[in-house]
Enzyme design. Structure first.
Site, PDB file in Angstrom:
ATOM      1  CG  ASP A  49      67.057  26.984  23.504  1.00  0.00           C
ATOM      2  OD1 ASP A  49      68.162  26.899  24.070  1.00  0.00           O
ATOM      3  OD2 ASP A  49      66.078  26.267  23.820  1.00  0.00           O
ATOM      4  CG  ASP A  71      61.936  20.135  18.136  1.00  0.00           C
ATOM      5  OD1 ASP A  71      62.964  19.709  18.725  1.00  0.00           O
ATOM      6  OD2 ASP A  71      60.827  19.574  18.199  1.00  0.00           O
ATOM      7  CB  SER A 147      79.674  15.099  27.423  1.00  0.00           C
ATOM      8  OG  SER A 147      79.580  14.518  28.706  1.00  0.00           O
ATOM      9  CE1 TYR A 160      74.132  14.472  27.095  1.00  0.00           C
ATOM     10  CE2 TYR A 160      75.972  13.341  28.150  1.00  0.00           C
ATOM     11  CZ  TYR A 160      75.325  14.512  27.795  1.00  0.00           C
ATOM     12  OH  TYR A 160      75.884  15.729  28.122  1.00  0.00           O
ATOM     13  CE  LYS A 164      76.484  16.000  24.647  1.00  0.00           C
ATOM     14  NZ  LYS A 164      76.404  17.338  24.067  1.00  0.00           N
ATOM     15  CB  VAL A 193      78.019  22.272  33.841  1.00  0.00           C
ATOM     16  CG1 VAL A 193      77.841  23.786  33.917  1.00  0.00           C
ATOM     17  CG2 VAL A 193      79.317  21.930  33.113  1.00  0.00           C
ATOM     18  CB  THR A 195      72.834  23.482  33.505  1.00  0.00           C
ATOM     19  OG1 THR A 195      72.840  22.106  33.112  1.00  0.00           O
ATOM     20  CG2 THR A 195      74.192  24.105  33.219  1.00  0.00           C
TER      21      THR A 195
HETATM   22  N1  LIG Z   1      75.367  20.231  32.523  1.00  0.00           N
HETATM   23  C1  LIG Z   1      76.296  19.283  32.433  1.00  0.00           C
HETATM   24  O1  LIG Z   1      76.705  18.678  33.444  1.00  0.00           O
HETATM   25  C2  LIG Z   1      76.896  18.934  31.096  1.00  0.00           C
HETATM   26  C3  LIG Z   1      77.996  18.075  31.053  1.00  0.00           C
HETATM   27  C4  LIG Z   1      78.554  17.734  29.828  1.00  0.00           C
HETATM   28  C5  LIG Z   1      78.015  18.239  28.670  1.00  0.00           C
HETATM   29  N2  LIG Z   1      76.941  19.068  28.723  1.00  0.00           N
HETATM   30  C6  LIG Z   1      76.399  19.551  27.448  1.00  0.00           C
HETATM   31  O2  LIG Z   1      76.319  20.956  27.455  1.00  0.00           O
HETATM   32  C7  LIG Z   1      75.272  21.372  26.580  1.00  0.00           C
HETATM   33  C8  LIG Z   1      74.382  22.379  27.296  1.00  0.00           C
HETATM   34  O3  LIG Z   1      73.767  21.719  28.389  1.00  0.00           O
HETATM   35  P1  LIG Z   1      73.316  22.494  29.709  1.00  0.00           P
HETATM   36  O4  LIG Z   1      73.877  21.760  30.850  1.00  0.00           O
HETATM   37  O5  LIG Z   1      73.564  23.939  29.572  1.00  0.00           O
HETATM   38  O6  LIG Z   1      71.753  22.154  29.677  1.00  0.00           O
HETATM   39  P2  LIG Z   1      70.460  23.100  29.749  1.00  0.00           P
HETATM   40  O7  LIG Z   1      69.315  22.158  29.803  1.00  0.00           O
HETATM   41  O8  LIG Z   1      70.625  24.115  30.809  1.00  0.00           O
HETATM   42  O9  LIG Z   1      70.503  23.832  28.328  1.00  0.00           O
HETATM   43  C9  LIG Z   1      70.269  23.128  27.143  1.00  0.00           C
HETATM   44  C10 LIG Z   1      69.577  24.049  26.152  1.00  0.00           C
HETATM   45  O10 LIG Z   1      69.306  23.272  24.967  1.00  0.00           O
HETATM   46  C11 LIG Z   1      67.969  23.567  24.569  1.00  0.00           C
HETATM   47  N3  LIG Z   1      67.351  22.443  23.866  1.00  0.00           N
HETATM   48  C12 LIG Z   1      66.989  21.251  24.405  1.00  0.00           C
HETATM   49  N4  LIG Z   1      66.335  20.531  23.492  1.00  0.00           N
HETATM   50  C13 LIG Z   1      66.299  21.271  22.346  1.00  0.00           C
HETATM   51  C14 LIG Z   1      65.737  21.057  21.069  1.00  0.00           C
HETATM   52  N5  LIG Z   1      65.057  19.951  20.787  1.00  0.00           N
HETATM   53  N6  LIG Z   1      65.905  22.014  20.131  1.00  0.00           N
HETATM   54  C15 LIG Z   1      66.571  23.167  20.413  1.00  0.00           C
HETATM   55  N7  LIG Z   1      67.100  23.431  21.625  1.00  0.00           N
HETATM   56  C16 LIG Z   1      66.959  22.489  22.585  1.00  0.00           C
HETATM   57  C17 LIG Z   1      67.220  23.817  25.877  1.00  0.00           C
HETATM   58  O11 LIG Z   1      66.001  24.524  25.671  1.00  0.00           O
HETATM   59  C18 LIG Z   1      68.252  24.573  26.684  1.00  0.00           C
HETATM   60  O12 LIG Z   1      68.147  25.967  26.515  1.00  0.00           O
HETATM   61  C19 LIG Z   1      74.540  20.108  26.143  1.00  0.00           C
HETATM   62  O13 LIG Z   1      74.992  19.733  24.855  1.00  0.00           O
HETATM   63  C20 LIG Z   1      74.985  19.089  27.173  1.00  0.00           C
HETATM   64  O14 LIG Z   1      74.945  17.770  26.686  1.00  0.00           O
HETATM   65  C21 LIG Z   1      76.362  19.433  29.906  1.00  0.00           C
END
Ligand SMILES: NC(=O)c1ccc[n+]([C@@H]2O[C@H](COP(=O)([O-])OP(=O)(O)OC[C@H]3O[C@@H](n4cnc5c(N)ncnc54)[C@H](O)[C@@H]3O)[C@@H](O)[C@H]2O)c1
Length: 259
Positions: A49, A71, A147, A160, A164, A193, A195
């Site tokens: 991360d 990153d 997604s 986005y 995806k 989700v 988060t």
């Molecule tokens: N939460 C939702 O509703 C949802 C819906 C569909 C898809 N998703 C996908 O699920 C995945 C996880 O999302 P989440 O909801 O857990 O979000 P989150 O923000 O809780 O977690 C995302 C993680 O990615 C890390 N991250 C962000 N930018 C980064 C970078 N430049 N380099 C390395 N790490 C990086 C963050 O530090 C974090 O720990 C993502 O790919 C997101 O697109 C989420």
């Protein structure tokens, strides 16, 4: 990029005993839940991360977990991290890291477009590319994160959704290309989700009909599923029970795209 070793934690027998698993985005949200669930089934975790503090916190609860900071927005850094993780072999790679941004499409700058595509698609492709030799060796698997936005599109988040959608076709393309090497490649497509991914984002002024075009239908989950409810899909796709499943995109969306 920095490698640390975590302190102690609980590890029990399970489907992933002695398997080495890389989880990106492991510092928070879905990635954190996925990493914790793999660990609970005996996996040896490599947690990656950008958020080193969050990684250290997660790793503190997982015996033997390694930490790799990187990153995904910086071209080249994902490949560097993935190669470092693959050096000691890998059985599973779960690509979960991602960002979400929203804006009127006409106000999206080329820089916004490039960053979102870099983090949500190019970085995943790079990690797949550098870890595939290790996965061929172990007859392992990849589980990417798409997604519902990548299937149905989403207003005010075209970059986005485009990224995806790209993750889905990347997943299917790699599944097809690497099937004869014994590597399975699948994706999870979450709906809403609960988060921090959209935390702190400013509202889109004048946005029509709210921001989510795919509302959750399942009673009790209207505000989004807890991230722990996503982990099972990742673990199943990575498990021997899914040994005949490749090129699949598993929706976990509370019925958002149904009907
Ligand atoms: N939460 C939702 O509703 C949802 C819906 C569909 C898809 N998703 C996908 O699920 C995945 C996880 O999302 P989440 O909801 O857990 O979000 P989150 O923000 O809780 O977690 C995302 C993680 O990615 C890390 N991250 C962000 N930018 C980064 C970078 N430049 N380099 C390395 N790490 C990086 C963050 O530090 C974090 O720990 C993502 O790919 C997101 O697109 C989420």
């Amino acid at each position: 990029m920095r490698r640390l070793h975590a302190a102690k934690g609980d590890m029990s027998m399970g489907r992933f005993e002695s398997k080495r698993v890389l989880v990106t985005g492991a510092a928070a949200g879905i990635g954190r839940a996925v990493a914790t669930a793999f660990a609970a089934e005996g996996a040896r975790l490599v947690l990656a991360d950008i958020n080193e503090g969050g990684l250290a916190e997660v790793a503190a609860g997982i015996e033997g977990a390694e930490i790799l900071t990187y990153d995904a927005g910086k071209p080249g850094d994902s490949a560097r991290m993935g190669a470092e993780a693959a050096r000691d072999g890998l059985d599973v790679v779960a690509n979960v890291a991602g960002i979400y941004r929203r804006a009127h499409f006409t106000e999206t700058t080329p820089e916004d477009w490039a960053l979102i595509l870099q983090i949500n698609l190019t970085s995943i492709a790079e990690i797949c590319r550098v870890t595939l030799p290790a996965l061929i060796e172990s007859r392992g698997c990849l589980v990417n994160t798409a997604s519902t936005a990548g299937i149905g599109g989403i207003a005010y988040a075209a970059p986005y959704a485009s990224a995806k959608g790209g993750v889905i076709t990347l997943t299917k393309s790699l599944a097809s290309e690497f099937a004869h090497r014994g590597v399975r490649v699948n994706a999870v497509a979450p709906g809403r989700v609960a988060t921090g991914i959209a935390r702190g984002l400013p509202p889109v002024e004048g946005a029509k009909d709210g921001l989510s075009i795919h509302p959750v239908k399942l009673e009790g989950f209207e505000m989004g599923a807890p991230p722990e409810l996503l982990a099972g899909a990742y673990l199943w796709l990575a498990s021997p029970e899914a040994g005949f499943v490749t090129g699949e995109v598993q929706l976990v969306d509370g019925g958002a795209l149904s009907g």
